[in-house]
Write a protein that holds these residues in place. Structure first.
Motif, PDB file in Angstrom:
ATOM      1  N   ASP A  22      -7.763  -2.342  -3.602  1.00  0.00           N
ATOM      2  CA  ASP A  22      -6.844  -3.310  -3.002  1.00  0.00           C
ATOM      3  C   ASP A  22      -7.517  -4.060  -1.857  1.00  0.00           C
ATOM      4  O   ASP A  22      -8.681  -3.828  -1.529  1.00  0.00           O
ATOM      5  CB  ASP A  22      -5.544  -2.635  -2.560  1.00  0.00           C
ATOM      6  CG  ASP A  22      -5.719  -1.644  -1.418  1.00  0.00           C
ATOM      7  OD1 ASP A  22      -6.750  -1.701  -0.709  1.00  0.00           O
ATOM      8  OD2 ASP A  22      -4.818  -0.807  -1.212  1.00  0.00           O
ATOM      9  N   GLU A  23      -6.746  -4.953  -1.230  1.00  0.00           N
ATOM     10  CA  GLU A  23      -7.308  -5.796  -0.181  1.00  0.00           C
ATOM     11  C   GLU A  23      -7.692  -5.005   1.065  1.00  0.00           C
ATOM     12  O   GLU A  23      -8.470  -5.473   1.898  1.00  0.00           O
ATOM     13  CB  GLU A  23      -6.318  -6.912   0.197  1.00  0.00           C
ATOM     14  CG  GLU A  23      -4.974  -6.436   0.720  1.00  0.00           C
ATOM     15  CD  GLU A  23      -4.021  -6.002  -0.399  1.00  0.00           C
ATOM     16  OE1 GLU A  23      -2.954  -5.451  -0.062  1.00  0.00           O
ATOM     17  OE2 GLU A  23      -4.345  -6.223  -1.585  1.00  0.00           O
ATOM     18  N   SER A  24      -7.187  -3.791   1.213  1.00  0.00           N
ATOM     19  CA  SER A  24      -7.538  -2.945   2.355  1.00  0.00           C
ATOM     20  C   SER A  24      -8.741  -2.052   2.079  1.00  0.00           C
ATOM     21  O   SER A  24      -9.136  -1.259   2.942  1.00  0.00           O
ATOM     22  CB  SER A  24      -6.327  -2.076   2.749  1.00  0.00           C
ATOM     23  OG  SER A  24      -5.235  -2.885   3.126  1.00  0.00           O
ATOM     24  N   GLY A  25      -9.297  -2.149   0.866  1.00  0.00           N
ATOM     25  CA  GLY A  25     -10.469  -1.348   0.528  1.00  0.00           C
ATOM     26  C   GLY A  25     -10.146   0.043   0.029  1.00  0.00           C
ATOM     27  O   GLY A  25     -11.032   0.903  -0.020  1.00  0.00           O
ATOM     28  N   TYR A  26      -8.889   0.302  -0.362  1.00  0.00           N
ATOM     29  CA  TYR A  26      -8.511   1.592  -0.936  1.00  0.00           C
ATOM     30  C   TYR A  26      -8.702   1.533  -2.452  1.00  0.00           C
ATOM     31  O   TYR A  26      -8.235   0.597  -3.107  1.00  0.00           O
ATOM     32  CB  TYR A  26      -7.057   1.933  -0.605  1.00  0.00           C
ATOM     33  CG  TYR A  26      -6.864   2.466   0.791  1.00  0.00           C
ATOM     34  CD1 TYR A  26      -6.463   3.787   1.006  1.00  0.00           C
ATOM     35  CD2 TYR A  26      -7.088   1.667   1.903  1.00  0.00           C
ATOM     36  CE1 TYR A  26      -6.282   4.287   2.290  1.00  0.00           C
ATOM     37  CE2 TYR A  26      -6.919   2.155   3.192  1.00  0.00           C
ATOM     38  CZ  TYR A  26      -6.515   3.468   3.379  1.00  0.00           C
ATOM     39  OH  TYR A  26      -6.344   3.955   4.658  1.00  0.00           O
ATOM     40  N   MET A  32       0.845  -1.205   0.000  1.00  0.00           N
ATOM     41  CA  MET A  32       0.000   0.000   0.000  1.00  0.00           C
ATOM     42  C   MET A  32       0.877   1.252   0.000  1.00  0.00           C
ATOM     43  O   MET A  32       1.953   1.277   0.591  1.00  0.00           O
ATOM     44  CB  MET A  32      -0.915   0.020   1.236  1.00  0.00           C
ATOM     45  CG  MET A  32      -1.801   1.247   1.327  1.00  0.00           C
ATOM     46  SD  MET A  32      -2.726   1.335   2.872  1.00  0.00           S
ATOM     47  CE  MET A  32      -3.914   0.047   2.581  1.00  0.00           C
ATOM     48  N   ASP A  46     -16.380  -1.075   8.923  1.00  0.00           N
ATOM     49  CA  ASP A  46     -16.687  -2.157   7.996  1.00  0.00           C
ATOM     50  C   ASP A  46     -18.050  -2.786   8.266  1.00  0.00           C
ATOM     51  O   ASP A  46     -18.833  -3.022   7.333  1.00  0.00           O
ATOM     52  CB  ASP A  46     -15.588  -3.227   8.052  1.00  0.00           C
ATOM     53  CG  ASP A  46     -14.298  -2.756   7.400  1.00  0.00           C
ATOM     54  OD1 ASP A  46     -14.358  -1.809   6.597  1.00  0.00           O
ATOM     55  OD2 ASP A  46     -13.234  -3.323   7.698  1.00  0.00           O
ATOM     56  N   TYR A  83     -18.550  -1.884  -6.133  1.00  0.00           N
ATOM     57  CA  TYR A  83     -17.646  -3.001  -6.411  1.00  0.00           C
ATOM     58  C   TYR A  83     -16.876  -2.696  -7.678  1.00  0.00           C
ATOM     59  O   TYR A  83     -17.257  -1.818  -8.472  1.00  0.00           O
ATOM     60  CB  TYR A  83     -18.425  -4.309  -6.591  1.00  0.00           C
ATOM     61  CG  TYR A  83     -19.200  -4.735  -5.372  1.00  0.00           C
ATOM     62  CD1 TYR A  83     -18.614  -5.521  -4.388  1.00  0.00           C
ATOM     63  CD2 TYR A  83     -20.527  -4.341  -5.201  1.00  0.00           C
ATOM     64  CE1 TYR A  83     -19.330  -5.914  -3.251  1.00  0.00           C
ATOM     65  CE2 TYR A  83     -21.254  -4.729  -4.083  1.00  0.00           C
ATOM     66  CZ  TYR A  83     -20.646  -5.513  -3.112  1.00  0.00           C
ATOM     67  OH  TYR A  83     -21.351  -5.881  -1.999  1.00  0.00           O
ATOM     68  N   GLN A 130     -10.070  -7.733  -7.075  1.00  0.00           N
ATOM     69  CA  GLN A 130      -9.181  -6.858  -6.318  1.00  0.00           C
ATOM     70  C   GLN A 130      -7.833  -6.801  -7.018  1.00  0.00           C
ATOM     71  O   GLN A 130      -7.429  -7.751  -7.702  1.00  0.00           O
ATOM     72  CB  GLN A 130      -8.987  -7.377  -4.893  1.00  0.00           C
ATOM     73  CG  GLN A 130     -10.163  -7.153  -3.977  1.00  0.00           C
ATOM     74  CD  GLN A 130      -9.868  -7.576  -2.545  1.00  0.00           C
ATOM     75  OE1 GLN A 130      -8.937  -8.333  -2.281  1.00  0.00           O
ATOM     76  NE2 GLN A 130     -10.655  -7.079  -1.605  1.00  0.00           N
ATOM     77  N   ASN A 131      -7.142  -5.667  -6.813  1.00  0.00           N
ATOM     78  CA  ASN A 131      -5.794  -5.476  -7.364  1.00  0.00           C
ATOM     79  C   ASN A 131      -5.754  -5.681  -8.879  1.00  0.00           C
ATOM     80  O   ASN A 131      -4.756  -6.133  -9.431  1.00  0.00           O
ATOM     81  CB  ASN A 131      -4.792  -6.410  -6.675  1.00  0.00           C
ATOM     82  CG  ASN A 131      -4.629  -6.088  -5.206  1.00  0.00           C
ATOM     83  OD1 ASN A 131      -4.417  -4.935  -4.842  1.00  0.00           O
ATOM     84  ND2 ASN A 131      -4.748  -7.093  -4.357  1.00  0.00           N
ATOM     85  N   LYS A 132      -6.857  -5.381  -9.516  1.00  0.00           N
ATOM     86  CA  LYS A 132      -6.959  -5.514 -10.962  1.00  0.00           C
ATOM     87  C   LYS A 132      -7.917  -4.459 -11.473  1.00  0.00           C
ATOM     88  O   LYS A 132      -8.952  -4.204 -10.863  1.00  0.00           O
ATOM     89  CB  LYS A 132      -7.473  -6.919 -11.311  1.00  0.00           C
ATOM     90  CG  LYS A 132      -7.563  -7.215 -12.800  1.00  0.00           C
ATOM     91  CD  LYS A 132      -8.076  -8.626 -13.023  1.00  0.00           C
ATOM     92  CE  LYS A 132      -8.238  -8.920 -14.509  1.00  0.00           C
ATOM     93  NZ  LYS A 132      -8.774 -10.285 -14.738  1.00  0.00           N
TER      94      LYS A 132
END
Length: 644
Positions: A505-509, A1, A31, A448, A458-460
């Motif tokens: 990303d996996e953290s929701g950013y 990140m 969350d 989403y 995610q990450n894509k």
């Protein structure tokens, strides 16, 4: 990140309106609160309107009705209210708030006006009564072609009070764009000004309107605010603003159904016909007030100043987002860098602004001035800087955060749109903030990122979508329901496809990489243009850049870049090669651009958004479509002359 630059303390978090509200509803972490907000929209939006203390003439029987499908969701069924009443009269009747400042205005020439909630309510009453005397009726459309004046807000509210519909038109439009919007809305009355001040010059609005009205036969009357005090011709259908005033008006606001149209905001289309987004008396005001108040932590007696125009979505957002929350709104008529580059910061200091709204382009403009573009003094009143309109590049974000905000003021990155009535993504003030990103989907927004198969990724890079309805969603396009469905609801069932290309990303950013129709597919590698633009802008010699994809026999798409150099830097073949290699070293050889062109400026809308579609169409000699929103149209001719 990416490194987290702004990190809220526990004490800061606990003082925010969002955290206090979450606790009241039984939540301590975002969350789980967010999850319920999208799983149970009826519960969530009921709690929103209660928290905002929306005054209803008649209580609603149900929050949400999806019987016609998510595309045509109805809100607060059977409820009756009026957008003017919930914005102004709510406070004008309050024992202490009625004498608090509601609106502050400053002209570019230094002239100023101030109104309390009580005074503003009185002015609106007079004008509303005058509009009734002009035979304006419930459901009629009024075009408001005005600069940022107090009368602009008064006109909006007066039209709403009597149950008519207003459509705001950008003050910098020319006659063709004005005529298109007036004709499409079927407006029967236009409220305008003789002109306004911009960079020391007089912009003659009424003259432009006169040319436009030649092709608008449905317009019966024109009301003119004499901002510049220019002499006017006596015409049968024309009235002075003062002609609307009555001596002793007693006029109650119309009781409007929740879903009754409040305003039409036109957005530019890729063809010649702009889209008229329809917003209701409950939808736009409640969404704007929620995002500003609960999201951005705007409170009673705070001061909100968004540098914008009433013809853009953020103009009405400023009005409803500020006033419904009991804050003071600041309107400024002129250029933010005139007569000195620090004019914007002078306004923040003079009016003790707590919440400032800007665009990344405005910040990049001020950066060009160096030290002169910075505030002369500290800005202790400033608590939040919000930004919208386009993606950031890291250099300009860091300049604002470090040099202006002194690493103290959070930047609330905010993205949504006219059709949304506010934001989808934002920087909630409960989480750390990183440059150029969004740290969350906003409450109530079921956002989403979908791949081509319609599956979350995610990450894509993928399409930004919404899968649940929200308060503020447009009630279609004015008299174009089929176009509305085709534009937003036709790709996947019951799914709003927003048109932004995004990575989460996996953290929701989240990070917006561009419009999905701007995406560049280079040898199977998808890239949003803002990624390459950010890399180019990070070079010391580059001020800003625009990137498009062009057809390429080998790669499918190839990247072509348009670069605006820093002042006093001269373009050379060697400099082009240097920048090509620079991008290749940063992004990989496979993503190295095909060509870099040096141009004096990028084609932008009049609120500073880079128009990549115009870049591409001009460069490839495609039809330009609707160019009414472009400020600097002549650059398109220069781009069309460039060779690969």
């Amino acid at each position: 990140m990416t490194e987290r630059y702004w990190i809220p303390s526990n004490d800061f978090i606990e003082r925010t309106r969002l955290f206090k509200w979450m606790q009241k509803l039984g939540f301590n972490d975002y969350d789980s609160f967010y999850r319920r907000s999208i799983d149970e929209p009826a519960w969530f939006w009921r709690e929103v309107e209660k928290e905002l203390e929306i005054p209803w003439y008649q209580a609603y029987s149900q929050v949400i009705d999806e019987s016609r499908g998510i595309e045509w969701t109805k809100w607060f069924v059977d409820g009756k209210l009026n957008a003017m009443d919930l914005s102004i009269n709510k406070w004008a009747k309050h024992p202490t708030m009625k004498e608090k400042e509601a609106l502050v205005w400053e002209g570019e020439d230094g002239e100023g006006k101030r109104y309390t909630f009580k005074e503003l309510s009185g002015e609106i009453q007079k004008v509303a009564f005058g509009l009734k005397r002009l035979n304006l009726k419930r459901g009629d459309v009024v075009a408001i072609y005005m600069p940022m004046l107090p009368e602009t807000v008064i006109a909006m509210m007066a039209v709403s009070q009597i149950g008519a519909i207003f459509t705001p038109i950008f003050s910098g439009y020319g006659m063709e764009a004005i005529a298109t919007r007036i004709a499409a809305s079927k407006a029967k009355l236009v409220i305008t000004a003789d002109g306004f001040k911009r960079k020391g010059n007089s912009v003659l609005m009424k003259e432009e309107l006169d040319h436009a009205l030649v092709s608008c036969p449905l317009v019966e009357r024109v009301v003119v605010v004499g901002r510049l005090g220019l002499p006017r011709k006596e015409e049968k259908r024309e009235y002075k603003w003062e002609d609307l005033y009555s001596v002793d008006p007693t006029l109650s606001p119309e009781m409007m159904q929740s879903e009754d149209p409040l305003m039409l905001i036109y957005t530019s289309g890729t063809t010649g016909q702009p889209k008229g987004t329809v917003h209701s008396h409950s939808g736009f005001p409640i969404k704007a007030a929620f995002d500003a108040g609960i999201g951005m932590d705007l409170r009673q007696e705070d001061t909100l100043f968004w540098y914008t125009d009433m013809g853009w979505m953020m103009g009405p957002f400023l009005v409803y987002g500020g006033l419904i929350n009991g804050a003071t709104i600041v309107l400024y008529e002129g250029s933010p860098d005139f007569p000195k580059p620090d004019r914007l910061w002078t306004l923040v200091s003079r009016y003790q602004v707590t919440h400032l709204g800007i665009s990344p382009t405005l910040i990049r403009t001020l950066m060009k001035y160096g030290e002169k573009g910075l505030p002369a003094n500290e800005l202790p009143s400033l608590r939040v800087i919000a930004s919208t309109g386009e993606p950031w590049n890291d250099d300009s974000w860091l300049w604002l955060f470090t040099e202006v905000g002194k690493k103290r003021v959070p930047i609330f990155n905010y993205s949504g749109g006219t059709e949304i009535a506010g934001g989808i993504l934002g920087n909630i003030l409960l989480r750390p903030i990183t440059p150029s990103t969004f740290n969350a989907a906003l409450p109530g927004m079921a956002a989403y990122v979908y791949d081509d198969a319609g599956k979350p990724v995610q990450n894509k890079v993928g399409e930004l979508v919404l899968t649940r309805p929200w308060v503020g969603m447009t009630n279609g396009f004015w008299e174009q329901p089929k176009r509305y469905i085709e534009t937003y609801w036709s790709r996947w069932p019951s799914t709003w496809v927003h048109g932004d290309w995004v990575i989460v990303d996996e953290s929701g950013y989240f990070k917006i990489t561009g419009r999905s129709d701007d995406i560049i597919n280079m040898a199977g590698k998808r890239m949003g243009p803002s990624e390459m633009e950010t890399v180019l802008a990070s070079h010391d010699l580059v001020h800003e850049a625009g990137v498009i994809g062009v057809p390429d026999v080998q790669k499918g798409d190839a990247a072509v870049c348009f670069v605006v150099l820093q002042k006093k830097i001269h373009e050379t073949i060697e400099l082009e090669q240097t920048l090509l290699e620079y991008v290749g070293s940063k992004m990989g050889k496979a993503l190295k651009p095909k060509k870099i062109h040096f141009i004096r400026e990028l084609p932008k809308t009049k609120n500073g958004k880079v128009m990549r579609r115009m870049l591409k169409n001009a460069y490839l000699h495609y039809p330009l479509g609707d160019v009414s929103a472009i400020e600097n149209k002549t650059i398109l001719n220069k781009i069309a002359e460039l060779k690969e």
